[in-house]
Design an enzyme around this catalytic site. Sequence first.
Site, PDB file in Angstrom:
ATOM      1  N   HIS A  92      56.664  32.654  67.973  1.00 56.80           N
ATOM      2  CA  HIS A  92      56.392  33.996  68.489  1.00 56.80           C
ATOM      3  C   HIS A  92      55.358  34.690  67.611  1.00 56.80           C
ATOM      4  O   HIS A  92      55.435  34.638  66.396  1.00 56.80           O
ATOM      5  CB  HIS A  92      57.679  34.835  68.513  1.00 56.80           C
ATOM      6  CG  HIS A  92      58.582  34.484  69.659  1.00 56.80           C
ATOM      7  ND1 HIS A  92      59.710  35.205  69.975  1.00 56.80           N
ATOM      8  CD2 HIS A  92      58.511  33.495  70.584  1.00 56.80           C
ATOM      9  CE1 HIS A  92      60.288  34.675  71.038  1.00 56.80           C
ATOM     10  NE2 HIS A  92      59.589  33.631  71.418  1.00 56.80           N
ATOM     11  N   TYR A 117      63.423  44.812  70.376  1.00 52.41           N
ATOM     12  CA  TYR A 117      64.314  45.675  69.583  1.00 52.41           C
ATOM     13  C   TYR A 117      64.240  47.057  70.223  1.00 52.41           C
ATOM     14  O   TYR A 117      63.164  47.667  70.254  1.00 52.41           O
ATOM     15  CB  TYR A 117      63.834  45.765  68.138  1.00 52.41           C
ATOM     16  CG  TYR A 117      64.098  44.513  67.324  1.00 52.41           C
ATOM     17  CD1 TYR A 117      63.265  43.407  67.423  1.00 52.41           C
ATOM     18  CD2 TYR A 117      65.180  44.444  66.440  1.00 52.41           C
ATOM     19  CE1 TYR A 117      63.503  42.260  66.679  1.00 52.41           C
ATOM     20  CE2 TYR A 117      65.426  43.302  65.685  1.00 52.41           C
ATOM     21  CZ  TYR A 117      64.587  42.220  65.810  1.00 52.41           C
ATOM     22  OH  TYR A 117      64.830  41.087  65.073  1.00 52.41           O
ATOM     23  N   PRO A 172      72.328  42.075  60.332  1.00 49.95           N
ATOM     24  CA  PRO A 172      71.485  41.120  61.060  1.00 49.95           C
ATOM     25  C   PRO A 172      70.154  41.674  61.572  1.00 49.95           C
ATOM     26  O   PRO A 172      69.285  40.891  61.962  1.00 49.95           O
ATOM     27  CB  PRO A 172      72.361  40.688  62.243  1.00 49.95           C
ATOM     28  CG  PRO A 172      73.347  41.788  62.414  1.00 49.95           C
ATOM     29  CD  PRO A 172      73.574  42.371  61.055  1.00 49.95           C
ATOM     30  N   LYS A 182      67.291  38.315  58.457  1.00 46.12           N
ATOM     31  CA  LYS A 182      66.918  37.828  57.122  1.00 46.12           C
ATOM     32  C   LYS A 182      67.924  36.872  56.493  1.00 46.12           C
ATOM     33  O   LYS A 182      67.587  36.163  55.534  1.00 46.12           O
ATOM     34  CB  LYS A 182      66.722  39.021  56.166  1.00 46.12           C
ATOM     35  CG  LYS A 182      65.459  39.785  56.430  1.00 46.12           C
ATOM     36  CD  LYS A 182      64.239  38.969  56.083  1.00 46.12           C
ATOM     37  CE  LYS A 182      63.028  39.437  56.827  1.00 46.12           C
ATOM     38  NZ  LYS A 182      62.048  38.438  57.113  1.00 46.12           N
ATOM     39  N   TYR A 228      58.929  41.275  58.147  1.00 44.58           N
ATOM     40  CA  TYR A 228      59.619  40.523  59.202  1.00 44.58           C
ATOM     41  C   TYR A 228      59.182  39.066  59.185  1.00 44.58           C
ATOM     42  O   TYR A 228      60.015  38.158  59.206  1.00 44.58           O
ATOM     43  CB  TYR A 228      59.344  41.159  60.574  1.00 44.58           C
ATOM     44  CG  TYR A 228      60.285  40.692  61.661  1.00 44.58           C
ATOM     45  CD1 TYR A 228      60.222  39.378  62.145  1.00 44.58           C
ATOM     46  CD2 TYR A 228      61.248  41.537  62.202  1.00 44.58           C
ATOM     47  CE1 TYR A 228      61.082  38.935  63.133  1.00 44.58           C
ATOM     48  CE2 TYR A 228      62.118  41.100  63.191  1.00 44.58           C
ATOM     49  CZ  TYR A 228      62.022  39.797  63.656  1.00 44.58           C
ATOM     50  OH  TYR A 228      62.886  39.361  64.627  1.00 44.58           O
TER      51      TYR A 228
END
Length: 391
Positions: A72, A201, A294, A298, A384
């Site tokens: 992604h 998200y 979560p 990570k 991220y």
Amino acid sequence: MRTQVAIIGAGPAGMLLAHLLAAEGVESIVLEIRSQAYVAGRIRAGILEQSTVDLLRSAGLGERLDREAFEHRGIYLQWPDERHHLDFVELTGRSVFVYGQTQVQKDLVAAREAAGQEVHYEISDTVLHDLESDEPSVTFTDSSGVAQRVTASVVVGCDGSFGPSRAALPDGVRRSWEKTYPHSWLGILADVAPSTDELIYAWHPDGFALHSMRSSTVSRLYLQVPNGTDAQTWSDDRIWESLATRLGHGEGGWKLTPGPITEKSVLPMRSFVQTPMRHGRLFLAGDSAHIVPPTGAKGLNLAVADVGLLAPALAALLLGGDSRLADAYSETALRRVWRCTHFSWWMTTMLHATGDPFDEQLQLSQLRWVTSSEAGATGLAENYAGLPIGF
Ligand code: APR
Ligand code: PHB
């Protein structure tokens, strides 16, 4: 029994450590209280950072990953009536990969089995001894009920958040920091093609929602729920309705396609760090030393980064008598641990509804900033997609 490294826990941290040590020519024995099937079947997170994938590939564990993982470029961040894409590749040159922890675990078990790794499953009564000596050991009862002892040069606690290793550091030495959050995640696996090409998200006044995936036919989705929620009190219809509302079904023509739910469970959210990650001949790696909520995925990546540092450190110590990397392990690993602890806390507090109107305005302001400013977006993307191992 005698070995160079006694590893407690056969989760991803323990099994990857055994694998990396073997590649360096260091022998280990892995001890696990659960059965092989139980460890392999646990459903956990599913996003691998670029540096995790690089490490797995260089350790010879990338073959199926390269065939099956989805790469992604970034994620979507959204709130009602607005969806933004953050392109990590454009922002940082790094991408992320969708590949479940369950798959990583399977690849590790297959690789260690092929190499004849000694793993004792279904043990009990794990006790650590003489950690400040050159001959530490671990006693346990094996799956046939026989009392056993493994004597080693080093013991590594990869036994997760409930194992005995973290408490084996003396009280005067260890320090811990902890934060619990007022919400949990209700997670589902569903036999339906993902309704999105990359993860969504979603901030929503009803609570956070996340659309993730495991494959082209399996979706993984989460809803923010109050602590203490019983997953069974949420019917499948109620779950899909809440996901549709929070993820913005119908907005800009986007549709959430529901499907049969095959698994439903509630995950508590916690931040926890214990230091130091080394005392005498005991080293901690993965969830035994730190837990992150979560949001931001990570946990597994941190466990991989820990053992990526620890394996060469132990090889230098045990094969060359050079203790420099081992002496630096705790401090080096903790830099990344605290960075990821902050990032996971930050993503969590930015995205979860608290019921406080002031928090709500700050969250929306922050979301607008990270989706409209290149500096804001790059900060999120860098964390991220993952800092390089050794950061
Ligand atoms: N003796 C032996 N093994 C034990 C003991 C014990 N007393 N107690 C716990 N274990 C085992 C657990 O059964 C488990 O299989 O240690 C293993 C720890 O594995 P994980 O919990 O998967 O932790 P870790 O390998 O550090 O992986 C971190 O897991 O929780 C996620 O988000 C986290 O994805 C990250 C990953
Ligand atoms: C998951 O797919 O399980 C997942 C993905 C991203 C997260 C957390 C969990 O931030």
